[in-house]
Scaffold this active site. Structure first.
Site, PDB file in Angstrom:
ATOM      1  N   LYS A   1       0.836  -1.217   0.000  1.00  0.00           N
ATOM      2  CA  LYS A   1       0.000   0.000   0.000  1.00  0.00           C
ATOM      3  C   LYS A   1       0.871   1.268   0.000  1.00  0.00           C
ATOM      4  O   LYS A   1       0.580   2.205  -0.734  1.00  0.00           O
ATOM      5  CB  LYS A   1      -0.933   0.023   1.222  1.00  0.00           C
TER       6      LYS A   1
ATOM      7  N   ARG B   1      -9.742   0.957   8.958  1.00  0.00           N
ATOM      8  CA  ARG B   1      -9.386  -0.420   9.300  1.00  0.00           C
ATOM      9  C   ARG B   1     -10.511  -1.113  10.050  1.00  0.00           C
ATOM     10  O   ARG B   1     -10.378  -2.295  10.391  1.00  0.00           O
ATOM     11  CB  ARG B   1      -8.137  -0.431  10.167  1.00  0.00           C
TER      12      ARG B   1
ATOM     13  N   ARG C   1      11.242  -6.480   4.962  1.00  0.00           N
ATOM     14  CA  ARG C   1      11.123  -5.045   5.224  1.00  0.00           C
ATOM     15  C   ARG C   1      11.666  -4.718   6.615  1.00  0.00           C
ATOM     16  O   ARG C   1      12.294  -3.683   6.813  1.00  0.00           O
ATOM     17  CB  ARG C   1       9.646  -4.636   5.119  1.00  0.00           C
TER      18      ARG C   1
ATOM     19  N   ARG D   1      11.235  -0.955  11.674  1.00  0.00           N
ATOM     20  CA  ARG D   1       9.936  -0.944  12.352  1.00  0.00           C
ATOM     21  C   ARG D   1       9.836  -2.127  13.292  1.00  0.00           C
ATOM     22  O   ARG D   1       9.973  -3.274  12.879  1.00  0.00           O
ATOM     23  CB  ARG D   1       8.803  -1.010  11.306  1.00  0.00           C
TER      24      ARG D   1
ATOM     25  N   ARG E   1      -0.779  -8.959  13.539  1.00  0.00           N
ATOM     26  CA  ARG E   1      -1.276  -7.904  12.642  1.00  0.00           C
ATOM     27  C   ARG E   1      -2.190  -8.496  11.573  1.00  0.00           C
ATOM     28  O   ARG E   1      -3.212  -7.906  11.222  1.00  0.00           O
ATOM     29  CB  ARG E   1      -0.098  -7.162  12.002  1.00  0.00           C
TER      30      ARG E   1
END
Ligand code: AMP
Length: 194
Positions: free
Chosen positions: A14, A89, A128, A134, A146
């Protein structure tokens, strides 16, 4: 206005696709994840409260993210349109967004959903995590949480936008440019600039 909800599980791409879409269509990018991370970096009270939830892969309360989006919409009321990335969300967030946009005499144009299978998602997120730093990308248990939050609370938004005839799925596997072209094709089939 062209108002796109970019939808898809964590790791679907995204953020990457938002960057390309905002340049092409001259839109404002509203990512609640980025807004929250900036609150954390500034060590605000809101940021500190959100951090624990985010580090565990849990969703932040609806009123917090709705408040952030409200203030961004108000301060960008001359925009050509918006990309909502990571928002809404939950159904409550989607309803609030419809109301906020209707106060601005506009509405969501479409929800574009990037579809990627679970195995590929975990692979991308762990990769990532090596570069992004992160905390929520670093460990498989948090990533699984998640994805669980996504399946329980966010995935039902497909039905919400389908009922409004605004849901469009795009294959999220392929090169960045291939996926971008599929997204643009959808936008151009749906949206007639005024
Ligand atoms: P993201 O960058 O979109 O992957 O978001 C990172 C984290 O921020 C999520 O796992 C949630 O903890 C929190 N977050 C971001 N956007 C929202 C939202 N719309 N509602 C609730 N929590 C959110």
């Amino acid at each position: 206005m062209l108002n796109i909800v970019l939808f898809g599980p964590p790791g679907a791409g995204k953020g990457t696709q938002s960057e390309k879409l905002i340049t092409k269509y001259n839109l404002i990018h509203l990512s609640t994840g980025d807004l929250l991370r900036s609150e954390i970096a500034q060590k605000t009270e809101l940021g500190m409260k959100a951090k624990t939830l985010m580090d565990n892969g849990d969703l932040v309360p609806d009123d917090v993210v709705i408040g952030m989006i409200r203030s961004k919409l108000n301060s960008n009321n001359q925009a050509k349109g918006f990309i909502f990335d990571g928002f809404p969300r939950t159904t409550a967030q989607a309803q609030a967004l419809d109301e906020l946009l209707s106060e601005m005499n506009t509405q969501i144009t479409c929800m574009l959903a990037l579809e990627v299978d679970n195995e590929e998602l975990t692979k991308r997120l762990l990769l990532r995590g090596k570069d992004s730093g992160r905390a929520d990308d670093q460990n498989e248990e948090i990533i699984r949480n998640r994805v669980k939050e996504y399946n329980n609370k966010t995935a039902p938004l497909k039905d919400y936008y389908t009922a409004q005839k605004k849901f469009y799925a795009v294959n999220g596997i392929g090169s960045i440019d291939e996926i971008f072209n599929s997204l643009c094709q959808k936008v151009e089939n749906i949206y007639i600039p005024s």
